[in-house]
Design a protein around this motif. Structure first.
Motif, mmCIF file in Angstrom:
data_model
loop_
_atom_site.group_PDB
_atom_site.id
_atom_site.type_symbol
_atom_site.label_atom_id
_atom_site.label_comp_id
_atom_site.label_asym_id
_atom_site.label_seq_id
_atom_site.Cartn_x
_atom_site.Cartn_y
_atom_site.Cartn_z
ATOM 1 N N ASN A 1 -36.510 111.430 114.524
ATOM 2 C CA ASN A 1 -36.819 112.458 113.533
ATOM 3 C C ASN A 1 -38.125 113.175 113.879
ATOM 4 O OD1 ASN A 1 -36.361 113.948 111.162
ATOM 5 N ND2 ASN A 1 -37.707 112.585 110.021
ATOM 6 N N VAL A 2 -39.151 112.432 114.252
ATOM 7 C CA VAL A 2 -40.434 113.029 114.623
ATOM 8 C C VAL A 2 -40.277 113.869 115.882
ATOM 9 C CG1 VAL A 2 -42.786 112.534 115.371
ATOM 10 C CG2 VAL A 2 -41.786 111.215 113.507
ATOM 11 N N GLU A 3 -39.549 113.381 116.849
ATOM 12 C CA GLU A 3 -39.311 114.139 118.083
ATOM 13 C C GLU A 3 -38.571 115.433 117.783
ATOM 14 O OE1 GLU A 3 -37.300 111.544 120.797
ATOM 15 O OE2 GLU A 3 -39.006 110.167 120.910
ATOM 16 N N GLN A 4 -37.606 115.381 116.875
ATOM 17 C CA GLN A 4 -36.846 116.579 116.495
ATOM 18 C C GLN A 4 -37.763 117.600 115.836
ATOM 19 O OE1 GLN A 4 -33.786 117.466 117.264
ATOM 20 N NE2 GLN A 4 -33.932 119.384 116.124
ATOM 21 N N ILE A 5 -38.629 117.141 114.948
ATOM 22 C CA ILE A 5 -39.559 118.048 114.271
ATOM 23 C C ILE A 5 -40.498 118.694 115.279
ATOM 24 C CG2 ILE A 5 -41.537 118.124 112.692
ATOM 25 C CD1 ILE A 5 -40.003 116.046 110.969
ATOM 26 N N LEU A 6 -41.029 117.919 116.217
ATOM 27 C CA LEU A 6 -41.921 118.475 117.246
ATOM 28 C C LEU A 6 -41.190 119.486 118.116
ATOM 29 C CD1 LEU A 6 -43.966 115.314 118.266
ATOM 30 C CD2 LEU A 6 -44.714 117.252 116.863
ATOM 31 N N THR A 7 -39.946 119.217 118.441
ATOM 32 C CA THR A 7 -39.140 120.168 119.220
ATOM 33 C C THR A 7 -38.945 121.461 118.442
ATOM 34 O OG1 THR A 7 -38.003 118.395 120.392
ATOM 35 C CG2 THR A 7 -36.899 120.541 120.327
ATOM 36 N N GLU A 8 -38.674 121.342 117.154
ATOM 37 C CA GLU A 8 -38.482 122.529 116.325
ATOM 38 C C GLU A 8 -39.779 123.325 116.185
ATOM 39 O OE1 GLU A 8 -36.662 121.237 112.680
ATOM 40 O OE2 GLU A 8 -34.866 120.551 113.732
ATOM 41 N N ILE A 9 -40.913 122.652 116.096
ATOM 42 C CA ILE A 9 -42.202 123.348 116.043
ATOM 43 C C ILE A 9 -42.429 124.121 117.333
ATOM 44 C CG2 ILE A 9 -44.711 122.990 116.116
ATOM 45 C CD1 ILE A 9 -44.299 120.754 114.029
ATOM 46 N N ARG A 10 -42.159 123.521 118.455
ATOM 47 C CA ARG A 10 -42.339 124.206 119.747
ATOM 48 C C ARG A 10 -41.421 125.420 119.863
ATOM 49 N NH1 ARG A 10 -42.463 118.397 121.661
ATOM 50 N NH2 ARG A 10 -44.677 117.937 121.619
ATOM 51 N N GLU A 11 -40.182 125.275 119.412
ATOM 52 C CA GLU A 11 -39.244 126.400 119.448
ATOM 53 C C GLU A 11 -39.697 127.517 118.511
ATOM 54 O OE1 GLU A 11 -35.415 124.732 118.565
ATOM 55 O OE2 GLU A 11 -35.280 123.723 120.506
ATOM 56 N N ALA A 12 -40.165 127.149 117.334
ATOM 57 C CA ALA A 12 -40.666 128.153 116.384
ATOM 58 C C ALA A 12 -41.880 128.869 116.964
ATOM 59 C CB ALA A 12 -41.012 127.495 115.048
ATOM 60 N N ASN A 13 -42.766 128.123 117.617
ATOM 61 C CA ASN A 13 -43.952 128.720 118.236
ATOM 62 C C ASN A 13 -43.561 129.746 119.291
ATOM 63 O OD1 ASN A 13 -45.797 127.284 116.724
ATOM 64 N ND2 ASN A 13 -46.132 125.721 118.274
ATOM 65 N N LEU A 14 -42.633 129.386 120.151
ATOM 66 C CA LEU A 14 -42.222 130.311 121.204
ATOM 67 C C LEU A 14 -41.548 131.542 120.607
ATOM 68 C CD1 LEU A 14 -42.112 130.953 124.191
ATOM 69 C CD2 LEU A 14 -39.959 129.663 124.315
ATOM 70 N N SER A 15 -40.688 131.339 119.634
ATOM 71 C CA SER A 15 -40.031 132.476 118.973
ATOM 72 C C SER A 15 -41.053 133.385 118.315
ATOM 73 C CB SER A 15 -39.035 131.977 117.921
ATOM 74 O OG SER A 15 -37.977 131.307 118.534
ATOM 75 N N TYR A 16 -42.032 132.787 117.653
ATOM 76 C CA TYR A 16 -43.075 133.569 116.977
ATOM 77 C C TYR A 16 -43.890 134.368 117.987
ATOM 78 C CZ TYR A 16 -47.158 134.681 114.137
ATOM 79 O OH TYR A 16 -48.166 135.342 113.495
ATOM 80 N N LEU A 17 -44.283 133.744 119.084
ATOM 81 C CA LEU A 17 -45.067 134.456 120.101
ATOM 82 C C LEU A 17 -44.272 135.609 120.703
ATOM 83 C CD1 LEU A 17 -46.785 131.445 121.897
ATOM 84 C CD2 LEU A 17 -47.927 133.238 120.570
ATOM 85 N N MET A 18 -43.004 135.367 120.985
ATOM 86 C CA MET A 18 -42.174 136.417 121.569
ATOM 87 C C MET A 18 -41.981 137.568 120.577
ATOM 88 S SD MET A 18 -39.463 133.950 123.554
ATOM 89 C CE MET A 18 -38.259 135.224 123.783
ATOM 90 N N LEU A 19 -41.723 137.236 119.310
ATOM 91 C CA LEU A 19 -41.580 138.266 118.282
ATOM 92 C C LEU A 19 -42.872 139.047 118.121
ATOM 93 C CD1 LEU A 19 -40.099 139.620 115.898
ATOM 94 C CD2 LEU A 19 -40.971 137.753 114.468
ATOM 95 N N ALA A 20 -43.994 138.335 118.039
ATOM 96 C CA ALA A 20 -45.289 138.997 117.866
ATOM 97 C C ALA A 20 -45.561 139.957 119.015
ATOM 98 C CB ALA A 20 -46.400 137.948 117.768
#
Length: 110
Positions: A4-23
């Protein structure tokens, strides 16, 4: 680490990359709108606009979420969620009111 913790960290990393690309895309296509929509300073926009893909990957790979909510009061949340009101009748008006409140805060910060 648990799955569960690994999944959350993976989702945070994906959200970060998506946010940077969108920005970066927003800043490059319409800088003024990007400053307003992202709630970032001119200096931050300058920095984001020139990041390489490798730099974005490196920044996104951390375990801290890069984006955050720009408002933390009940007024804006109530307007966005139409809490306590009939959603159909007041949705457009409430969202417009929330946008006006947020725009005013953006001007105050600038």
């Amino acid at each position: 680490m648990t799955t569960n913790v690994e999944q959350i960290l993976t989702e945070i990393r994906e959200a970060n990359l998506s946010y940077l690309m969108l920005a970066q895309n927003l800043i490059r296509s319409d800088r003024e709108q990007a400053l307003f929509r992202l709630g970032v300073s001119e200096d931050t926009a300058d920095l984001l606009s020139v990041l390489t893909p490798a730099q974005m990957m490196k920044i996104a790979s951390g375990n801290t979420l890069l984006c955050r909510f720009r408002f933390d009061d009940e007024l804006v949340w109530g307007l966005l969620t139409n809490h306590g009101k009939s959603a159909a009748a007041n949705d457009a008006t409430s969202r417009l009111h929330a946008a006006i409140v947020l725009a005013g805060r953006h001007q105050e910060a600038a």
